[in-house]
Design an enzyme around this catalytic site. Structure first.
Site, PDB file in Angstrom:
ATOM      1  N   ASP A  43      34.620  65.936 -40.122  1.00  0.00           N
ATOM      2  CA  ASP A  43      33.831  65.882 -39.022  1.00  0.00           C
ATOM      3  C   ASP A  43      33.137  64.622 -39.219  1.00  0.00           C
ATOM      4  OD1 ASP A  43      32.082  66.026 -36.823  1.00  0.00           O
ATOM      5  OD2 ASP A  43      31.074  67.583 -37.571  1.00  0.00           O
ATOM      6  N   GLU A 101      25.899  60.165 -34.631  1.00  0.00           N
ATOM      7  CA  GLU A 101      26.332  61.410 -33.782  1.00  0.00           C
ATOM      8  C   GLU A 101      25.513  62.591 -34.158  1.00  0.00           C
ATOM      9  OE1 GLU A 101      28.555  65.109 -32.216  1.00  0.00           O
ATOM     10  OE2 GLU A 101      28.017  64.361 -34.306  1.00  0.00           O
ATOM     11  N   ASP A 154      36.738  64.746 -31.520  1.00  0.00           N
ATOM     12  CA  ASP A 154      35.793  65.289 -32.593  1.00  0.00           C
ATOM     13  C   ASP A 154      36.458  66.512 -33.126  1.00  0.00           C
ATOM     14  OD1 ASP A 154      33.730  65.736 -34.077  1.00  0.00           O
ATOM     15  OD2 ASP A 154      32.251  64.931 -32.624  1.00  0.00           O
ATOM     16  N   HIS A 172      30.759  71.328 -40.882  1.00  0.00           N
ATOM     17  CA  HIS A 172      29.431  71.098 -41.738  1.00  0.00           C
ATOM     18  C   HIS A 172      29.391  71.655 -43.079  1.00  0.00           C
ATOM     19  CE1 HIS A 172      27.054  69.306 -37.943  1.00  0.00           C
ATOM     20  NE2 HIS A 172      28.307  68.930 -37.979  1.00  0.00           N
TER      21      HIS A 172
HETATM   22 CO    CO Z   1      29.397  67.468 -36.767  1.00  0.00          CO
HETATM   23 ZN    ZN Z   2      31.370  65.550 -35.089  1.00  0.00          ZN
END
Ligand code: CO
Ligand code: ZN
Length: 332
Positions: A164, A194, A217, A303
């Site tokens: 990501d 972002e 994304d 994440h």
């Molecule tokens: Co992210």
């Molecule tokens: Zn992202």
């Protein structure tokens, strides 16, 4: 594409400190773009194609920053307390390794907790860079760090930190490579900040004032044991975003993407993501509004230091974008 992905994901560039990744991407796209520039917020913007009779000004965005940590306090014994850059969850940190932007490695330790059924909070964690005391600690308050984790090739499944959204950056680079005589004026934006609130792309979208916008994304999946109820799986194709927590994708863009996927016989999934959003939100709300959508790469463990994608989904995302951008756009 795997060596490119390894290079992109192993580069350290947390939000606000995208210089290193920007130079890596700039080297990749230099021979491919008609024009490259960097704006005030650090967005890397590459143009391909000129405005044509049947063409539109299309903005494509993938963010090059990654979630990270930032030092807030160094104690007398050289332990570093920190806060997060973006949504970093404490349970993904303990025992992990990180690296500061200057190259300094460290490990994450935690205070002794009496109730081991409870997860650590950020306040109970600290970074140990091996310094004997505060004076010997090479890290200063405000220094930023990111996960340290090598790229892992499991065949069709690929794992890395910062998938990501370096996966989105890799997809855009491959699209630039694959374009042939597009009728459009395309802007490839590798955006900044972002993860801390869709910040870099906001300025870029205002400046470019596009006719339409697409973000690339990652999105979550619902295909792991007792995971979220979500109808997106790894390996079933890139996902056409219908809605996330910050945006309702323009239905005309959703239709255009799905029509194109079906015509090209490419697999796709319909995505409703209940938490999180992307650069597409800022594009949609730029100036007086822009028709915007998002093509998502399904990703497990988003994440965390080990984010997993499916290589076929990635390649199909490139193919779908090429099909979308190599021909005139009909949206009504
Ligand atoms: Co992210
Ligand atoms: Zn992202």
């Amino acid at each position: 594409m795997k060596p490119l992905l390894q290079k992109l994901t192993e580069t350290f560039s947390p939000s606000g400190y995208e210089t290193t990744i920007r130079e890596v991407i700039r080297e990749e796209i230099k021979p491919l773009a008609d024009e490259i520039r960097v704006d005030v917020l650090g967005n890397l913007i590459a143009r391909k194609g000129n405005p044509g009779k049947n063409g539109k000004k299309i903005m494509l965005a993938a963010h090059m920053d990654e979630i990270g940590l930032i030092a807030t306090h160094i104690d007398d014994n050289g332990f570093i307390r920190f806060t997060t850059l973006g949504r970093v969850r404490p349970h993904t940190l303990l025992g992990g390794r990180i690296r500061f932007a200057a190259g300094i490695p460290g490990v994450i330790g935690g205070e002794r907790i009496s109730d081991t059924t409870k997860a650590y909070t950020i306040e109970q964690l600290f970074i140990d860079v091996g310094a004997a005391n505060r004076k010997a600690c090479p890290v200063k308050v405000g220094d930023v760090a990111a996960f340290e984790r090598p790229f892992l090739d499991l065949g069709s499944r690929l794992v890395a930190k910062a998938m990501d959204d370096r996966i989105g950056c890799a997809v855009l680079i491959e699209v630039l490579r694959g374009l042939k005589n597009t009728p459009h004026e395309l802007y490839f934006v590798f955006s900044t900040q972002e993860e801390v609130g869709i910040r870099g792309v906001t300025g870029a979208a205002f400046g470019l004032d596009p006719d339409l916008g697409l973000a690339i994304d990652v999105t979550g999946t619902g295909d792991t044991p007792k995971g979220s109820k979500m109808e997106v799986s790894l390996g079933k194709g890139p996902a056409v975003k219908v809605k996330d927590a910050g945006m309702i994708a323009d239905p005309r863009i959703v239709d255009w993407m799905i029509r194109t996927a079906e015509k090209a016989e490419l697999p796709y999934q319909r995505e409703v993501l209940e938490g999180g959003t992307t650069d597409a939100r800022a594009m949609q709300l730029a100036r007086s509004g822009v028709p915007a959508g998002c093509l998502s790469i399904p990703c497990r463990y988003v994440h965390s230091p080990s984010e997993m994608v499916d290589y076929n989904d990635v390649q199909n995302a490139v193919k779908l974008l090429l099909a979308l951008l190599n021909t005139p756009v009909e949206i009504s």
